[in-house]
Design an enzyme around this catalytic site. Structure first.
Site, PDB file in Angstrom:
ATOM      1  N   SER A 113      18.970   3.357 -51.415  1.00 10.41           N
ATOM      2  CA  SER A 113      18.832   2.086 -50.708  1.00 10.41           C
ATOM      3  C   SER A 113      19.836   1.066 -51.218  1.00 10.41           C
ATOM      4  O   SER A 113      20.200   1.067 -52.404  1.00 10.41           O
ATOM      5  CB  SER A 113      17.418   1.525 -50.905  1.00 10.41           C
ATOM      6  OG  SER A 113      17.314   0.214 -50.390  1.00 10.41           O
ATOM      7  N   TYR A 142      10.690  -1.573 -55.400  1.00 10.52           N
ATOM      8  CA  TYR A 142      11.220  -0.546 -54.508  1.00 10.52           C
ATOM      9  C   TYR A 142      12.665  -0.214 -54.855  1.00 10.52           C
ATOM     10  O   TYR A 142      13.026   0.957 -55.028  1.00 10.52           O
ATOM     11  CB  TYR A 142      11.107  -1.014 -53.057  1.00 10.52           C
ATOM     12  CG  TYR A 142      11.973  -0.224 -52.104  1.00 10.52           C
ATOM     13  CD1 TYR A 142      11.685   1.104 -51.801  1.00 10.52           C
ATOM     14  CD2 TYR A 142      13.094  -0.806 -51.503  1.00 10.52           C
ATOM     15  CE1 TYR A 142      12.492   1.837 -50.927  1.00 10.52           C
ATOM     16  CE2 TYR A 142      13.888  -0.085 -50.633  1.00 10.52           C
ATOM     17  CZ  TYR A 142      13.594   1.222 -50.351  1.00 10.52           C
ATOM     18  OH  TYR A 142      14.395   1.948 -49.496  1.00 10.52           O
ATOM     19  N   LYS A 183       6.069  -0.425 -39.384  1.00  5.97           N
ATOM     20  CA  LYS A 183       6.443  -0.979 -40.685  1.00  5.97           C
ATOM     21  C   LYS A 183       5.932  -2.399 -40.907  1.00  5.97           C
ATOM     22  O   LYS A 183       6.110  -2.963 -41.995  1.00  5.97           O
ATOM     23  CB  LYS A 183       7.968  -0.947 -40.842  1.00  5.97           C
ATOM     24  CG  LYS A 183       8.531   0.469 -40.924  1.00  5.97           C
ATOM     25  CD  LYS A 183      10.051   0.494 -40.865  1.00  5.97           C
ATOM     26  CE  LYS A 183      10.696  -0.133 -42.073  1.00  5.97           C
ATOM     27  NZ  LYS A 183      10.468   0.638 -43.316  1.00  5.97           N
TER      28      LYS A 183
END
Length: 327
Positions: A113, A142, A183
């Site tokens: 990411s 995250y 989401k």
């Protein structure tokens, strides 16, 4: 067949759709939950649907059928706070898949990411030498969990330990497109704001709290999920060098650009309001992200990425404004 973890999720279900359209069998490993995430898969045939805690055993039983593993499953909520749960899903399970692919000699593509870059102070180069990775400071749990696995991978390779025959870690930037609706608050700004824009309301954008950035001038590297899937398909059969690569358009745009493009796609005059950013978010906010695509282009991937205006027009015209938003 290809196993897609997170195959009922956003990028994963778009990949499953593309594989189905090409006639390539795909198996999906994912949690479906109690909402409507299942709709992401409803249009396409899949070989099997596997619960994550049964994945490794399923891989062992079907080893002779597996051509590659595409690992997109993760807890991707940037506001997640249960570190043990995030590490178990985003780091430990990823290690298990890496080890399986190494033993079985199967290619592995996994999702990293752009959140690994933190505030961008160390730049956005996708160099994966241990020294380069050590300079990055993710801003949330995250991002750190993804960075933790990238660093583990780099250490495995650097020490000469077993690796999959081909492996690719992909640092996805700000992806948008169909099948992201499950989401919730982690949907793209486009998906969250389309109902407001379609109903003649204003888009709300955060004020800027950093000198040099006007309100709405914060930048992101927005990239369509279709472009991400095209790259995944290319890597699944390419023989390019293994490594970690950025996945973005390479052309960061402002949130004002995005808002104007969304209003244009809907056919309404822009209406934009600036709101206060929640206090807890301010020290964690990225003011600019920009994918450096130098290494990806050098690896041989020369396909263009859709400009923001064209990507939003396609998303609105073929999905958001229709009776069926799913791919």
């Amino acid at each position: 067949m290809i196993l897609v973890t997170g195959g009922a999720g956003f990028i994963g279900s778009n990949l499953v759709a593309a594989l189905s359209e090409r006639g390539t069998p795909a198996a999906v490993c994912d949690h479906l939950g109690t909402a409507e995430k299942w709709r992401n898969l409803a249009k396409h045939e899949i070989v099997d649907l596997i619960a994550p805690d049964q994945c490794l055993g399923w891989l062992d039983r079907n080893r002779h059928l597996i051509e590659a593993v595409v690992h997109l499953g993760a807890i991707s909520d940037t506001a997640a706070t249960d570190a043990d749960l995030v590490v178990a899903n985003n780091y430990s399970f990823s290690r298990s898949l890496w080890d399986w692919c190494s033993r079985a000699e199967r290619p592995l593509i996994y999702a990293s990411s752009a959140a690994t870059y933190g505030d961008g102070a160390a730049g956005f180069s996708d160099s994966w030498e241990p020294e380069a990775l050590a300079k990055l400071r993710p801003l949330n749990l995250y991002g750190w969990s993804k960075h933790l696995f990238d660093r583990w991978v780099a250490a495995q390779v650097g020490s000469g330990r077993p690796t999959p025959p081909r492996w690719y870690g992909l640092k996805f930037f700000n992806v948008y497109g169909p099948n992201e609706y499950h989401k919730g608050p982690m949907q793209s700004v486009i998906a969250r704001n389309y109902p407001r824009v379609a109903n003649g309301l204003a888009i709300e954008l955060f004020r800027s709290y950093r000198e040099g950035y006007a309100h709405g001038a914060q930048k992101r590297d927005f990239v369509t999920v279709r472009d991400c899937v095209e790259l995944l398909l290319w890597l699944s059969t390419a023989s390019t060098a293994s490594g970690i690569y950025n996945v973005g358009s390479g052309s960061p745009r402002t949130f004002l650009d995005l808002a104007n493009a969304l209003f244009s796609a809907v056919g309404h005059e822009p209406r934009i309001e600036f709101i206060e950013m929640p206090q807890p978010l301010r020290p964690l906010y990225q003011y600019e992200t920009a994918a450096d695509l130098t290494r990806l282009r050098a690896a041989g991937y020369d396909r263009p990425f859709a400009p923001l205006e064209a990507g939003i027009a396609d998303y609105v015209g073929h999905y958001l404004s229709t009776g069926d938003r799913y791919r």
